[in-house]
Design a protein around this motif. Structure first.
Motif, mmCIF file in Angstrom:
data_model
loop_
_atom_site.group_PDB
_atom_site.id
_atom_site.type_symbol
_atom_site.label_atom_id
_atom_site.label_comp_id
_atom_site.label_asym_id
_atom_site.label_seq_id
_atom_site.Cartn_x
_atom_site.Cartn_y
_atom_site.Cartn_z
ATOM 1 N N ALA A 158 23.804 -30.539 -74.896
ATOM 2 C CA ALA A 158 25.394 -30.207 -74.051
ATOM 3 C C ALA A 158 26.519 -31.028 -74.987
ATOM 4 O O ALA A 158 27.586 -30.105 -75.034
ATOM 5 C CB ALA A 158 25.203 -30.530 -72.686
ATOM 6 N N ASP A 159 26.469 -32.216 -74.987
ATOM 7 C CA ASP A 159 27.573 -32.919 -75.402
ATOM 8 C C ASP A 159 27.803 -32.598 -76.957
ATOM 9 O O ASP A 159 28.909 -32.414 -77.124
ATOM 10 C CB ASP A 159 27.319 -34.553 -75.366
ATOM 11 C CG ASP A 159 27.365 -35.066 -74.027
ATOM 12 O OD1 ASP A 159 28.045 -34.500 -73.388
ATOM 13 O OD2 ASP A 159 26.700 -35.946 -73.555
ATOM 14 N N GLN A 170 16.391 -26.905 -70.980
ATOM 15 C CA GLN A 170 16.106 -28.040 -71.161
ATOM 16 C C GLN A 170 16.878 -28.802 -72.486
ATOM 17 O O GLN A 170 17.429 -29.647 -72.581
ATOM 18 C CB GLN A 170 14.517 -28.535 -71.143
ATOM 19 C CG GLN A 170 14.470 -30.247 -71.336
ATOM 20 C CD GLN A 170 12.991 -30.640 -71.282
ATOM 21 O OE1 GLN A 170 12.112 -29.768 -71.722
ATOM 22 N NE2 GLN A 170 12.798 -31.859 -70.854
ATOM 23 N N SER A 182 30.659 -30.246 -70.920
ATOM 24 C CA SER A 182 29.084 -30.412 -71.139
ATOM 25 C C SER A 182 28.397 -30.730 -69.803
ATOM 26 O O SER A 182 27.348 -30.134 -69.459
ATOM 27 C CB SER A 182 28.769 -31.507 -72.164
ATOM 28 O OG SER A 182 29.451 -32.719 -71.737
ATOM 29 N N ASP A 183 29.265 -31.458 -68.902
ATOM 30 C CA ASP A 183 28.697 -31.784 -67.500
ATOM 31 C C ASP A 183 28.439 -30.530 -66.912
ATOM 32 O O ASP A 183 27.895 -30.198 -66.184
ATOM 33 C CB ASP A 183 29.558 -32.866 -66.831
ATOM 34 C CG ASP A 183 29.367 -34.280 -67.662
ATOM 35 O OD1 ASP A 183 28.373 -34.520 -68.114
ATOM 36 O OD2 ASP A 183 30.627 -35.073 -67.584
ATOM 37 N N THR A 205 17.882 -23.342 -63.578
ATOM 38 C CA THR A 205 16.546 -23.943 -63.319
ATOM 39 C C THR A 205 16.088 -23.988 -61.997
ATOM 40 O O THR A 205 14.716 -23.551 -61.575
ATOM 41 C CB THR A 205 16.480 -25.661 -63.890
ATOM 42 O OG1 THR A 205 17.001 -25.397 -65.175
ATOM 43 C CG2 THR A 205 15.163 -25.983 -63.866
ATOM 44 N N ALA A 259 20.469 -28.649 -72.117
ATOM 45 C CA ALA A 259 20.977 -29.448 -71.339
ATOM 46 C C ALA A 259 21.038 -31.120 -72.409
ATOM 47 O O ALA A 259 21.828 -31.620 -72.008
ATOM 48 C CB ALA A 259 20.190 -29.618 -70.178
ATOM 49 N N LEU A 260 19.959 -31.203 -73.071
ATOM 50 C CA LEU A 260 20.075 -32.124 -73.644
ATOM 51 C C LEU A 260 20.958 -32.284 -74.921
ATOM 52 O O LEU A 260 21.517 -33.702 -75.444
ATOM 53 C CB LEU A 260 18.697 -32.534 -74.576
ATOM 54 C CG LEU A 260 17.641 -32.867 -73.546
ATOM 55 C CD1 LEU A 260 16.145 -32.816 -74.071
ATOM 56 C CD2 LEU A 260 17.709 -34.084 -72.768
ATOM 57 N N ILE A 290 22.947 -25.151 -65.912
ATOM 58 C CA ILE A 290 21.577 -25.005 -66.231
ATOM 59 C C ILE A 290 20.823 -25.690 -65.163
ATOM 60 O O ILE A 290 19.697 -24.979 -64.879
ATOM 61 C CB ILE A 290 21.299 -26.059 -67.452
ATOM 62 C CG1 ILE A 290 22.179 -25.436 -68.865
ATOM 63 C CG2 ILE A 290 19.879 -26.349 -67.800
ATOM 64 C CD1 ILE A 290 22.027 -26.274 -69.995
ATOM 65 N N GLY A 291 21.052 -26.437 -64.329
ATOM 66 C CA GLY A 291 20.603 -26.858 -63.218
ATOM 67 C C GLY A 291 20.582 -25.610 -62.098
ATOM 68 O O GLY A 291 19.374 -25.759 -61.391
ATOM 69 N N ARG A 350 25.647 -28.474 -67.805
ATOM 70 C CA ARG A 350 24.635 -29.120 -67.237
ATOM 71 C C ARG A 350 24.277 -28.704 -65.674
ATOM 72 O O ARG A 350 23.106 -28.414 -65.332
ATOM 73 C CB ARG A 350 24.416 -30.551 -67.322
ATOM 74 C CG ARG A 350 24.125 -31.077 -68.730
ATOM 75 C CD ARG A 350 23.876 -32.420 -68.858
ATOM 76 N NE ARG A 350 23.848 -33.142 -70.091
ATOM 77 C CZ ARG A 350 24.990 -33.577 -70.927
ATOM 78 N NH1 ARG A 350 26.104 -33.546 -70.438
ATOM 79 N NH2 ARG A 350 24.571 -33.951 -71.995
ATOM 80 N N ARG A 351 25.252 -28.578 -64.982
ATOM 81 C CA ARG A 351 25.151 -27.981 -63.693
ATOM 82 C C ARG A 351 24.645 -26.743 -63.655
ATOM 83 O O ARG A 351 23.939 -26.209 -62.897
ATOM 84 C CB ARG A 351 26.366 -28.304 -62.802
ATOM 85 C CG ARG A 351 26.723 -29.734 -62.679
ATOM 86 C CD ARG A 351 27.595 -30.333 -61.781
ATOM 87 N NE ARG A 351 27.765 -31.765 -61.752
ATOM 88 C CZ ARG A 351 28.092 -32.566 -62.506
ATOM 89 N NH1 ARG A 351 27.837 -32.399 -63.689
ATOM 90 N NH2 ARG A 351 27.886 -33.934 -62.096
#
Length: 122
Positions: A110-111, A104, A4-5, A15, A107-108, A11-12, A8-9
């Protein structure tokens, strides 16, 4: 780094790339656009590469391949999963949400979506 981390990267990165595109669309002559944030996010996904100081070029290449292959596979998987989420909503004709909204939300969540275990190498 947990899956999940990692996601998120990615997704960053997506973005940040979108933000750079918007800025360049507003002013194609801009000179202050930099990929530094994308590079930093990508570097966070990369392992520290280790090989013996006296390694031959062939041994260095093999070490790079062995140590980077899992990360490249995770990068490919994360980009693919995110793309599929975006594509599914696009193909369904959803006009009530933007790609930024979707990223978004991913990302929210992801876990929940990618609960994979910690990977000690990355």
């Amino acid at each position: 780094m947990k899956d999940s981390d990692f996601v998120r990267r990615i997704i960053g990165i997506l973005t940040e790339a979108r933000q750079m595109q918007v800025l360049l669309e507003e002013d194609p002559e801009r000179q202050d656009i930099s990929g530094d944030n994308v590079r930093a996010l990508l570097n966070e996904t990369m392992p520290t590469i280790e090989f013996p100081a006296d390694a031959s070029p062939g041994e260095i290449g093999e070490a790079l391949s062995l140590q980077l292959s899992p990360v490249i596979e995770r990068l490919t998987g994360a980009f693919s999963l995110i793309f599929l989420q975006l594509a599914d909503l696009h193909d369904a004709g959803r006009t009530d949400v933007t790609s930024a909204d979707i990223l978004q939300d991913l990302a929210l969540r992801a876990d929940e979506l990618w609960p994979g275990e910690e990977d000690g190498g990355v």
